[in-house]
Each structure stands twice: as structure tokens, then as C-alpha cells.
Design an enzyme around this catalytic site. Structure first.
Site, short mmCIF file in Angstrom:
data_model
loop_
_atom_site.label_atom_id
_atom_site.label_comp_id
_atom_site.label_asym_id
_atom_site.label_seq_id
_atom_site.Cartn_x
_atom_site.Cartn_y
_atom_site.Cartn_z
CB THR A 54 2.33 7.13 -5.05
OG1 THR A 54 1.30 7.84 -4.39
CG2 THR A 54 3.00 6.18 -4.09
CB THR A 88 0.99 4.34 -7.73
OG1 THR A 88 0.75 5.73 -7.82
CG2 THR A 88 0.73 3.71 -9.08
N GLY A 148 -5.69 6.09 -2.82
CA GLY A 148 -5.45 5.31 -1.61
C GLY A 148 -6.70 4.82 -0.91
N1 GLY Z 1 -1.61 6.18 -3.21
C1 GLY Z 1 -1.25 7.30 -2.49
C2 GLY Z 1 -2.31 7.90 -1.67
O1 GLY Z 1 -3.49 7.68 -1.94
O2 GLY Z 1 -2.01 8.58 -0.73
#
Ligand code: GLY
Length: 276
Positions: free
Chosen positions: A143, A194, A197
Site C-alpha cells: 500500500t 500499511t 487491513g
Molecule cells: N492495508 C491495505 C489493505 O489491507 O487493504
């Protein structure tokens, strides 16, 4: 980190720094730094965004500024190079914070945003076989994000991503969720995340780090304590950029590597993939 990625990160840092040096806002610096990374195709964002299991790139992005606490975000947008600009447009051109899916894409296209569609071999996976292939995993290919502080003392944060490996179609991560993937408040600082998520969302990590800054922790301590909790409580995994309104900053990660950098305008921008 490849030498191409390192050079691209340095170029992105220079774009952001020169904007700030000429008196532009932190918001503009964050947006344009991220645009360089989205356009490169070298990171998991914009042109280089990862595919979901049905073979389609669906991207998430958000941006926030710390003076008026305005924020904008898009989730699951398709076919554009710069989701970060779509997020800024949501913030500046609407009364909303988050637009999703095909209607977020339609919104972006109203502004004639540059289009991009990755040609992938058609995948004919049934939904059942997608579920079997699905397994949450780390955000290994980056990311992209940025934080900045401008001359007026305003901080901003942004992030843009193509998500994680083996995502079900429609999966959305932390990046477009304000307080999870990004946060910015002139009373504390700016944070861009980042990593995995699903874990970042469950601890609202970006806001958690800002809250620790409010309590008087340094950026390094705030980031360390929140990342330690992420690992200890839910076996999460993340990295962060943290910049306070006084200009103190840290880059920390619980992952083995995190490609990132900073620049004070002297010498060459510093770019590394391990920060301790
Ligand atoms: N950190 C990016 C995602 O998990 O989509």
C-alpha cells in the site's frame, strides 16, 4: 526493494517536498506524492494494484487534513490511475466522506480522471472456488501512503491501495476507513498505515496512534505501543508513517520490511526498507 522502487520513492519524496517548499498545502503534497507512486505501477496502488480473485483491480484510497478535520475516501473503485485524487475530490466537492464501488467510479469519471484498465486473462472461478482460494495474508507489496506538514502548521495524511493477496471480490481494507488507515489532526499529528487491513481496522490503528500522541507519547513510542498491541492482541501486522504537528516523525513496522523514506531537502532523500 528494487532499485526502480527506491528511485520512485525518492522521486515521490522530492515532488512532495518541493510543493511544501513553494508554500503548497500539506494536502496537495500528500496527494501528489501518492500520485507518483500510483502512476509508477511499481507498488500495490493505482496502475500496480493487486487483482481481486475475479481478476479485477478494485482500489481504495483516503486523504485527511488536520486543520478542519476534513476527509475523503473511495473504496472499490475501478479503472482509474489515481484513487487518491478521487478521495480528495470526495472531500472537496461533496459533503460526504466515503463513496464506494461502481458509484465511486462513476463519481471519479465525472471529473474526467485518467483511466486505466489492466488486461488480465479472464478468470472463470466459481464463487465457491474463490472462497477456497481466499485466505487473508499480509500486504506484501506495499500500500502507498504519505504524511506532510506545511508552513501553516497543518498536517495531512493519505493512503492508496489495491488491497491484499487472495481477496474476495468486494473486500475493503483499512485504507479508506478514516481512523484506521489514515488520520490527521493539527492538535496531534498525521498517520498513514500499511499492512494487513483486517487487523488495522479492528484496532482503529491510525486514530489509536494519534490518541497516544495526545497523551504526550513521542511518535516512536506511540507507534511502538500500538503496533505491539496489534501483534499481541490479534496477531496483526502493520507499518506506519507518523508526523506530529511540531514536525517530529517516525516510521515503524511490525513486518520484517517496509519500503519508506523521508527528506529534509538536504542531500538525497533517505529511502530504506527496514526502520527500527
Ligand atoms: N492495508 C491495505 C489493505 O489491507 O487493504
Amino acid at each position: 526493494m528494487t532499485s526502480l522502487q527506491a528511485a520512485c520513492l525518492q522521486a515521490a519524496l522530492q515532488v512532495g517536498y518541493h510543493l511544501l517548499d513553494r508554500g503548497s498545502s500539506a494536502l496537495l503534497a500528500v496527494e501528489h506524492t501518492i500520485r507518483v507512486l500510483e502512476r509508477s505501477g511499481l507498488f500495490n496502488a493505482g496502475k500496480g494494484a493487486r487483482l481481486q480473485l475475479d481478476g479485477i483491480q478494485r482500489m481504495d484510497a483516503s486523504i485527511m487534513e488536520g486543520d478542519s478535520l476534513r476527509a475523503g475516501a473511495v473504496a472499490s473503485v475501478e479503472g482509474i490511475i489515481h484513487p487518491i485524487t478521487a478521495a480528495r475530490l470526495v472531500m472537496e466537492e461533496t459533503d460526504h466522506v466515503l463513496l464506494v464501488g461502481s458509484l465511486a467510479t462513476k463519481f471519479a469519471r465525472c471529473f474526467k480522471m485518467e483511466r486505466h484498465r489492466l488486461q488480465t486473462p479472464l478468470r472463470h472461478l466459481s464463487y465457491g472456488s474463490m472462497l477456497k482460494r481466499k485466505k487473508s495474508s499480509l500486504d506484501r507489496h506495499g500500500t502507498v501512503g504519505a504524511v506532510a506538514l506545511d508552513r501553516t502548521g497543518t498536517v495531512a495524511a493519505g493512503a492508496s491501495t489495491g488491497g491484499i493477496d487472495r481477496m474476495l471480490p468486494g473486500r475493503v481494507g483499512d485504507t479508506p476507513i478514516i481512523g484506521c488507515g489514515v488520520y490527521a489532526d493539527n492538535e496531534t499529528g498525521a498517520v498513514s498505515m500499511t499492512g494487513w487491513g483486517e487487523s488495522i481496522i479492528r484496532l482503529a490503528v491510525a486514530k489509536g496512534i494519534c490518541d497516544r500522541l495526545t497523551k504526550g507519547n513521542t511518535p516512536a513510542t506511540a507507534a511502538r505501543l500500538v503496533l505491539q498491541k496489534l501483534v499481541a492482541r490479534i496477531d496483526g501486522s502493520a507499518g506506519c508513517l507518523v508526523l506530529t504537528h511540531q514536525g517530529r516523525f517516525t516510521i515503524r513496522h511490525s513486518t520484517p520490511h517496509m519500503m519508506a523514506g523521508y527528506w529534509s531537502g538536504r542531500g538525497a532523500p533517505v529511502v530504506k526498507d527496514v526502520f527500527r
